[in-house]
Design an enzyme around this catalytic site. Structure first.
Site, mmCIF file in Angstrom:
data_model
loop_
_atom_site.group_PDB
_atom_site.id
_atom_site.type_symbol
_atom_site.label_atom_id
_atom_site.label_comp_id
_atom_site.label_asym_id
_atom_site.label_seq_id
_atom_site.Cartn_x
_atom_site.Cartn_y
_atom_site.Cartn_z
ATOM 1 C CD GLU A 189 -29.430 -19.363 3.632
ATOM 2 O OE1 GLU A 189 -30.386 -18.806 4.197
ATOM 3 O OE2 GLU A 189 -28.360 -18.792 3.405
ATOM 4 C CE LYS B 178 -40.232 -18.057 4.983
ATOM 5 N NZ LYS B 178 -40.596 -17.885 6.359
ATOM 6 N NE ARG C 180 -34.009 -11.685 9.183
ATOM 7 C CZ ARG C 180 -34.358 -11.125 8.023
ATOM 8 N NH1 ARG C 180 -35.626 -11.077 7.653
ATOM 9 N NH2 ARG C 180 -33.443 -10.611 7.235
ATOM 10 N NE ARG D 266 -41.532 -9.104 10.317
ATOM 11 C CZ ARG D 266 -41.708 -9.507 9.074
ATOM 12 N NH1 ARG D 266 -41.241 -10.653 8.686
ATOM 13 N NH2 ARG D 266 -42.366 -8.765 8.233
ATOM 14 C CD GLU E 18 -36.617 -17.174 11.609
ATOM 15 O OE1 GLU E 18 -36.239 -16.097 11.114
ATOM 16 O OE2 GLU E 18 -37.812 -17.525 11.638
ATOM 17 C CG PHE F 142 -30.147 -16.274 7.574
ATOM 18 C CD1 PHE F 142 -30.312 -14.971 7.153
ATOM 19 C CD2 PHE F 142 -31.093 -16.844 8.412
ATOM 20 C CE1 PHE F 142 -31.411 -14.235 7.571
ATOM 21 C CE2 PHE F 142 -32.203 -16.111 8.845
ATOM 22 C CZ PHE F 142 -32.359 -14.797 8.419
ATOM 23 N NE ARG G 149 -42.615 -8.311 1.658
ATOM 24 C CZ ARG G 149 -42.507 -9.119 2.700
ATOM 25 N NH1 ARG G 149 -42.033 -10.339 2.552
ATOM 26 N NH2 ARG G 149 -42.872 -8.731 3.904
ATOM 27 C CE LYS H 223 -42.574 -14.840 1.729
ATOM 28 N NZ LYS H 223 -42.939 -13.964 2.803
#
Ligand code: AMP
Length: 553
Positions: A249, A251, A256, A271, A300, A339, A414, A420
């Protein structure tokens, strides 16, 4: 018997004197185990972590150093200048307040014991104070508490209300201490925490219901869950080693959001898990138009003008806006791109594979003017992925995300399931903990800023260098204004700040250096932007710095 704040202050003092994290965990665990009352347990957990409310709670004490001085002036009769002098001399607000209250206490005969419950009630009262008289009422209420605490309590109370406790208890230590205290598994504590973002609540569940209670914890609409995060990939080739057949996708270059909708109720979290719903009316309307079912969506928000994404700073300006929201909405028009979906009509989806969640997402969200679903392709062909990457950059976005289609949604993590890829050497997000007044023409301004990375294991900040370039005159002025309220002490031209603000910093290289306690230094650091969306604990960690350092070779 209800716990007293004095017992908490003594525990803080004890913990501050211990350097081993394992020992801190054990001391904490023993303490937690003996707490009988649920409310006391809840407050103990939050206070020891330096919080008065969970991160996502809208309530806020609104106490800065200026207000603290006013309250102490009220309580002790000492002038602001005198207090500033003491703070500067002692180099620490907590110790200075302890000293100030100690001096005053010699004249008082009776010290009333403050229980945790009564402190909680007063904190809640202060957070409810709004309007014209809020300032003076807060000063009085805070002064009142300071008048009835011992010097040691005053030390920790001052740090707590400023959001500056930092006794070395991070989330990890607290999680393990809860696990030990109530004989539950650390993983279950962690999982529950990621889902309800409130360790105090998690501890109460662990105490009363054990592992089976923790297992039952699930996500609830209108309580934000920690967002899944992405790891940096070095290249498409490297990413394909971790994910055979990624979902690719764009970025998007925005900010966020997590959107919770049940019936007519809609909440948008940033976020940092702050409720930003009132600032984003066009997104609320858009989602109401596009989504008719009960959902939690992840996405986003981007600002688009003349077909291009506007700089990220504009979006944050919108997120923070409280007045004239509609006017600003015309100037900075926002759109949301979803997403992921985590909840759907009473069903929790986070343990479904991404490819299944995506199918539901596409069914549930009908695209409209303000709302769309991220375009995706599934491919392991380098040339195809590179094309998406180039397109994303051409459109003014940041790069691409490559996601594992089989992966669950793991809140707060993470990991290698989301990778990313961005073009530049990754910038660092660092906390500003000090500075220095400029020279000559720039003497009125803070000319350089001292930066630190975050060490989550001890909840502390480790210095890594200073940034003095990348500022325009206008920016120098703006930044100086912003940092003035955070000054904690000064020695000559050197200033110490309460760590609150995060700078995104670009640099040429990370080097080893004995000069700073992080053990690293940055070559040619320069300010890219102020990351208003990040709290100090969201800054890059010492582990991350080490990782980038290693990857340079
Ligand atoms: P970073 O902030 O550099 O760690 O990158 C992760 C962030 O990228 C997320 O928190 C999102 O705000 C943002 N983002 C943009 N597009 C996407 C996407 N398609 N999937 C996931 N995150 C995205």
């Amino acid at each position: 018997m209800s716990l007293t704040f004095h017992e908490i202050a003594r525990l803080c003092e004890k913990i501050e004197g211990i350097s081993s994290t394992l020992e801190i965990r054990d001391v904490l665990g023993e303490f937690l185990k003996d707490i009988e009352d649920d409310g006391d347990l809840y407050n103990t957990i939050l206070f020891l972590m330096g919080d008065v409310f969970p991160a996502w709670d809208e309530r806020d004490l609104g106490i800065g150093i200026g207000l603290l001085y006013e309250a102490l002036k009220f309580a002790t009769g000492l002038s602001k200048e005198e207090m500033e002098r003491i703070v500067k001399e002692m180099g620490d607000v907590g110790l200075a307040v302890e000293f100030i209250i100690g001096k005053k206490k010699q004249q008082l005969l009776y010290v009333e014991e403050i229980t945790l419950q009564s402190l909680r009630n007063r904190i809640n009262e202060i957070s409810r104070m709004t309007g014209k008289k809020a300032q003076i009422n807060k000063i009085r209420a805070l002064a009142d508490i300071f008048m009835s605490v011992s010097p040691l309590e005053a030390r920790y109370l001052a740090r707590l209300v400023l959001g500056e406790l930092r006794i070395g208890v991070g989330e990890g230590i607290m999680r393990d201490a809860i696990a030990r205290a109530f004989s539950v598994s650390s993983e279950q504590v962690e999982r529950a925490y990621m889902l309800i973002s409130d360790l105090g609540k998690v501890a109460v569940i662990a105490k009363n219901e054990g592992n089976s209670g923790l297992k039952k914890v699930t996500l609830t609409p209108h309580i934000p869950i920690r967002m899944m995060l992405a790891q940096m990939a070095k290249s498409i080739e490297e990413a394909l080693k971790d994910i055979d057949m990624p979902v690719v996708e764009w970025k998007y270059d925005g900010s966020r959001v997590q959107v919770h909708k049940t019936g007519d109720k809609l909440t948008i979290y940033s976020r940092r898990l702050e409720n930003v719903t009132p600032s984003l009316p066009e997104i609320v309307e858009g989602v109401n138009k596009s989504v008719k079912e009960d959902v939690i969506l992840d996405g986003e928000v981007i600002a688009i003008k003349d077909g291009r994404p506007m700089p990220f700073q504009n979006i944050l300006r919108r997120f923070r806006r409280k007045y004239d929201v509609r006017e600003k909405a015309e100037e900075i028009p926002l759109y949301v791109i979803f997403f992921d979906i985590l909840y759907w009509n009473g069903i929790v989806l986070i343990d479904l594979p991404l490819k299944e969640r995506r199918k539901i997402l596409e069914k549930v969200v009908k695209e409209s003017e303000r709302v769309s679903v991220a375009t995706e392709i599934m491919s392991n062909e380098i040339s195809v992925i590179r094309e998406v990457y180039t397109e994303a950059l051409k459109a003014g976005h940041e790069g691409i995300m490559m996601k594992n289609p089989e992966s669950h949604y793991i809140p707060g993590r993470r990991g290698k399931n989301w990778l990313k890829l961005k073009p530049t050497l990754e910038t660092l997000d660092l906390v500003v903990i000090g500075g220095e007044w400029g020279e000559g023409r720039r003497a009125r301004f803070i000319g350089s800023y001292e930066l630190a990375c975050y060490d989550p294991s001890t909840n502390s900040f480790l210095r890594i260098g200073r940034v003095a370039t990348g500022f325009s005159d206008e920016q120098l002025e703006e930044l100086t204004g912003m940092f003035k309220d955070l000054i904690e002490g000064e020695e000559g031209k050197i200033i110490h700040f309460i760590p609150k603000i995060v700078f995104e910093v670009a640099y040429e290289e990370i080097q080893k250096s004995p000069k700073y306690e992080s053990g690293f230094a940055l070559r040619f650091p320069r300010l890219v932007r102020v990351r208003d969306d990040k709290s100090p604990e969201d800054a890059d960690t010492i582990d991350r710095i080490e990782q980038i350092y290693e990857s340079q070779f």
